[in-house]
Every structure is written in C-alpha cells, then in structure tokens.
Design a protein around this motif. Structure first.
Motif, mmCIF file in Angstrom:
data_model
loop_
_atom_site.group_PDB
_atom_site.id
_atom_site.type_symbol
_atom_site.label_atom_id
_atom_site.label_comp_id
_atom_site.label_asym_id
_atom_site.label_seq_id
_atom_site.Cartn_x
_atom_site.Cartn_y
_atom_site.Cartn_z
ATOM 1 N N ALA A 30 0.799 -1.228 0.000
ATOM 2 C CA ALA A 30 0.000 0.000 0.000
ATOM 3 C C ALA A 30 0.838 1.287 0.000
ATOM 4 N N GLY A 31 0.307 2.311 -0.658
ATOM 5 C CA GLY A 31 0.941 3.615 -0.715
ATOM 6 C C GLY A 31 1.166 4.198 0.670
ATOM 7 N N SER A 32 0.360 3.792 1.650
ATOM 8 C CA SER A 32 0.478 4.344 2.999
ATOM 9 C C SER A 32 1.740 3.859 3.721
ATOM 10 N N LEU A 33 2.488 2.944 3.110
ATOM 11 C CA LEU A 33 3.796 2.581 3.688
ATOM 12 C C LEU A 33 4.826 3.668 3.438
ATOM 13 N N HIS A 34 4.561 4.509 2.441
ATOM 14 C CA HIS A 34 5.460 5.610 2.105
ATOM 15 C C HIS A 34 5.617 6.536 3.308
ATOM 16 N N ASN A 35 6.862 6.818 3.679
ATOM 17 C CA ASN A 35 7.178 7.657 4.841
ATOM 18 C C ASN A 35 6.729 7.057 6.173
ATOM 19 N N SER A 36 6.561 5.742 6.231
ATOM 20 C CA SER A 36 6.100 5.111 7.472
ATOM 21 C C SER A 36 7.257 4.893 8.455
ATOM 22 N N GLY A 37 8.475 4.774 7.959
ATOM 23 C CA GLY A 37 9.618 4.487 8.827
ATOM 24 C C GLY A 37 9.537 3.122 9.492
ATOM 25 N N LEU A 38 8.781 2.197 8.919
ATOM 26 C CA LEU A 38 8.550 0.891 9.543
ATOM 27 C C LEU A 38 9.615 -0.160 9.213
ATOM 28 N N GLY A 39 10.597 0.219 8.396
ATOM 29 C CA GLY A 39 11.571 -0.754 7.902
ATOM 30 C C GLY A 39 12.246 -1.600 8.973
ATOM 31 N N LYS A 40 12.766 -0.938 10.032
ATOM 32 C CA LYS A 40 13.485 -1.668 11.092
ATOM 33 C C LYS A 40 12.552 -2.653 11.782
ATOM 34 N N GLU A 41 11.357 -2.179 12.093
ATOM 35 C CA GLU A 41 10.389 -3.044 12.775
ATOM 36 C C GLU A 41 10.056 -4.264 11.908
ATOM 37 N N ILE A 42 9.835 -4.045 10.624
ATOM 38 C CA ILE A 42 9.506 -5.152 9.715
ATOM 39 C C ILE A 42 10.646 -6.166 9.671
ATOM 40 N N ASP A 43 11.866 -5.676 9.533
ATOM 41 C CA ASP A 43 13.030 -6.572 9.446
ATOM 42 C C ASP A 43 13.303 -7.337 10.735
ATOM 43 N N SER A 44 12.759 -6.897 11.872
ATOM 44 C CA SER A 44 13.015 -7.578 13.142
ATOM 45 C C SER A 44 12.235 -8.892 13.262
ATOM 46 N N HIS A 45 11.350 -9.182 12.328
ATOM 47 C CA HIS A 45 10.605 -10.444 12.368
ATOM 48 C C HIS A 45 11.479 -11.591 11.836
ATOM 49 N N ASP A 46 11.129 -12.818 12.228
ATOM 50 C CA ASP A 46 11.915 -13.981 11.788
ATOM 51 C C ASP A 46 11.731 -14.242 10.300
ATOM 52 N N ALA A 47 10.547 -13.905 9.777
ATOM 53 C CA ALA A 47 10.305 -14.082 8.342
ATOM 54 C C ALA A 47 9.460 -12.924 7.836
ATOM 55 N N VAL A 48 9.734 -12.502 6.602
ATOM 56 C CA VAL A 48 9.006 -11.375 5.992
ATOM 57 C C VAL A 48 8.430 -11.808 4.640
ATOM 58 N N LEU A 49 7.142 -11.563 4.458
ATOM 59 C CA LEU A 49 6.467 -11.870 3.187
ATOM 60 C C LEU A 49 6.213 -10.585 2.414
ATOM 61 N N ARG A 50 6.594 -10.580 1.130
ATOM 62 C CA ARG A 50 6.284 -9.448 0.235
ATOM 63 C C ARG A 50 5.518 -9.943 -0.975
ATOM 64 N N PHE A 51 4.982 -8.975 -1.734
ATOM 65 C CA PHE A 51 4.078 -9.342 -2.820
ATOM 66 C C PHE A 51 4.519 -8.839 -4.196
ATOM 67 N N ASN A 52 4.289 -9.674 -5.170
ATOM 68 C CA ASN A 52 4.399 -9.288 -6.585
ATOM 69 C C ASN A 52 5.655 -8.478 -6.887
ATOM 70 N N THR A 53 5.494 -7.243 -7.374
ATOM 71 C CA THR A 53 6.660 -6.491 -7.851
ATOM 72 C C THR A 53 7.196 -5.509 -6.806
#
Ligand code: C5P
Length: 322
Positions: free
Chosen positions: A105-128
């Motif tokens: 989603a576009g609302s991830l833009h400027n969210s600063g959530l990168g570190k928090e997301i990477d702290s999980h044991d596994a990360v799922l992303r979609f398509n392109t």
C-alpha cells in the motif's frame, strides 16, 4: 472522539464506495468469470456474526495451504514434473516465531517501519514490491515473495530476468475456475503460469519455487463470503489476504502492515509507484473490502496500532486452541 471512526470499520460495505467503484464492483459481481456456483442465502444480513476467535478457528478448520508437488496428476505424467517440489511448502519451510506481511500500500510511504519489519523472523512481500531504495519504510528482508500469474506473464515486469524476484522463496498463484480439478485448471489457466514456471526454474534451478493449489484461493473466498452480509465479488481474494493466511500457517504470530490503512491512508496505490487509485485499497476485481472486514474482526492488536503503524496482529494457526 478518539481513533474510532478513523480506522477501518469491519462493516464496510460496497454501498460506501464512490459511484465509479460501485459500478466496477457490481460488474464483477455479475460477471462470474470463474463460474462460482454457490447458493448465497437471500437473507445474508440476519446471519449470526461470528466473533474474532470463532472466525480464526473456522479459518484453521476449513482452509489448508496446499502446494503442487511432482507426484500429483496431471503433473506426474508430464516431462517437467521433476521441476515441481517433491514436498509441501509447509513441510519445507518454518515454523517461524514472528512474521511480517508487508502489503504494498501507498500508505507505507514515509512510514519508517523498515526496522520493525526486518526484526521479524520471516518477511512476506508481494508481486513487484521492491525493497531497494525503500528500506527505511519497508525493510530489506524478504523470506517469501507471493506472486500472481499475471506478474509472471507480463513483459513489463521482466519476471525471468529481474533480480527483484531472486531473493527468498517464491510462491505463485493463478485464478482458477471455481470447481476445476488440476487437469481442468492446467488446460485453462488465467495466465500462462506453468510455461513461465518452467522457464524460471531452468534459469534459477536453486531457488525454491512453489505453486499454490487453487483450492486454497477458493477455500479462502468461501470463508469471506460465508461471513459477510452481502454478496462479494466472485473473484479470488487478493495476494495480500492469501499471503496473510499463508503466513498464519507458517508462523506463531503474524503482523500485517498497512493492509488496514493507518493515519497515512492515501489514494497512492503502491509505495513504489506514482499511481493513484482508490481501488487499490478498497478493491475492484478482488473482494478486498471484505477481506479487510474479516482481518479487522480477527485482529488481536489495538486500534492505535492500526492508526499509527497500520499494524494488525494475528495468531498463527498453531497458537490457536480450537
Ligand atoms: O497490488 P498488489 O496485489 O501487488 O499488492 C499486494 C497486496 O497488498 C494486495 O493484494 C492487497 O492485498 C494489498 N494492498 C492494499 N492496499 C493497497 C495496495 C495493496 O491493501 N493500496
């Protein structure tokens, strides 16, 4: 008044959409491209509404992550059968403790959530969805990438050659006819998923690559329709919701980011593209609006988590006592 009224309301209905989107949704509801033939009761609105825990147990009971293996007909009789994995995704991968599902989603833009997301044991992303250049907002770890057959088939996305797809485990899905068996689907895929799969496997033989059994998408579709007060689009659920259910099967706990929009809610479709369309968040082809209602009902986190982080907390299937 607090955050309520600002975050996703689990009773969202197609009636609340704008005129244009309403028409598109009505068209999809009428089209029935995949021949969905379930009798939807006429009095949908007075069915008892299940609680979050009841919904979670229903999902655990009635939806199974199944992937194609080389021993399955018709694949086992085809010359390229050995390109398919010999085991199920769920027996090869995990279990993980904590997992992040990153909607695009576009609302991830400027969210600063990168570190928090990477702290999980596994990360799922979609398509392109890329990480390169967007690490601050979406992180850089990719454990699994869930892709649809349209992305695999389009020249624009350079599926066979782009390095975007080369990290992590690939999992692909294709919209199949509702009651097709594997042979019928094989002969009538929406996009050429199998030719592209074979080409990709030849070029990248070491990267794990699974294909979801089409029962999975339609089992999820049935859970959504059975728990909504109106008829939903007769099309498969979005990659986002399929991926959420997939991770609930591999992880003890799942955080989903910006599937239910935060205070950053925007008509910007994807965080990685300058393209605006409310349909990306509210759905047109996919029954996305209803997927979000269901996720809101199953959420174990707070309204504030949604408002500030776009974050939903879901238990893994293994953590449920049904
Ligand atoms: O567009 P794409 O399918 O690649 O995005 C991945 C998933 O993220 C979607 O299937 C949808 O579930 C979710 N999404 C969303 N809101 C957006 C864009 C994507 O909920 N604006």
């Amino acid at each position: 008044k607090g955050l309520l009224g600002k975050v996703w309301d689990d009773q969202m209905s197609s009636k609340m959409l704008g005129t244009r989107l309403k028409k598109v949704v009505m068209n999809y509801q009428a089209m029935n491209k995949y021949g969905v033939d379930v009798s939807v009761p006429s009095s949908l609105s007075n069915r008892p509404k299940l609680t979050g825990p009841e919904l979670l147990c229903q999902l655990k009971d009635k939806v199974e992550v199944v992937t194609l293996t080389s021993d399955l007909q018709p694949f086992s009789s085809l010359p390229w059968a050995s390109q398919l994995p010999s085991k199920q995704l769920t027996s090869d991968l995990g279990p993980f403790r904590t997992c992040a599902v990153v909607s695009s989603a576009g609302s991830l833009h400027n969210s600063g959530l990168g570190k928090e997301i990477d702290s999980h044991d596994a990360v799922l992303r979609f398509n392109t969805a890329p990480t390169s250049g967007y690490e601050k907002d979406v992180g850089s770890k990719t454990t699994i990438r869930l892709i649809n057959s349209q992305v695999m088939a389009s020249d624009e996305h350079r599926f066979l050659s782009s390095s975007l797809y080369s990290t992590g485990v690939l999992v692909a899905w294709d919209p199949a006819p509702f009651s097709a068996n594997l042979t019928q689907w094989y002969n009538k895929t929406d996009y050429p998923i199998f030719t592209q799969y074979q080409r990709y496997r030849k070029l990248h033989p070491l990267q794990p690559f699974y294909i979801l059994h089409p029962h999975f998408e339609w089992q999820i579709w049935q859970r959504i329709q059975d728990n909504m007060a109106e008829p939903i689009q007769k099309n498969p659920p979005s990659s986002g919701f399929q991926g959420t259910v997939l991770m609930m099967s591999l992880c003890e706990a799942v955080h989903v980011y910006e599937f239910l929009p935060s205070r950053r809610k925007t008509e910007l479709c994807h965080y990685y593209q300058r393209f605006f369309d409310a349909a990306c968040t509210l759905g047109a082809y996919h029954p996305l609006l209803y997927e979000k209602n269901l996720v809101k009902r199953m959420n174990r986190g707070s309204e504030r988590d949604i408002y500030t982080h776009g974050r939903v907390t879901l238990p893994g299937m293994s953590a449920l006592n049904c």
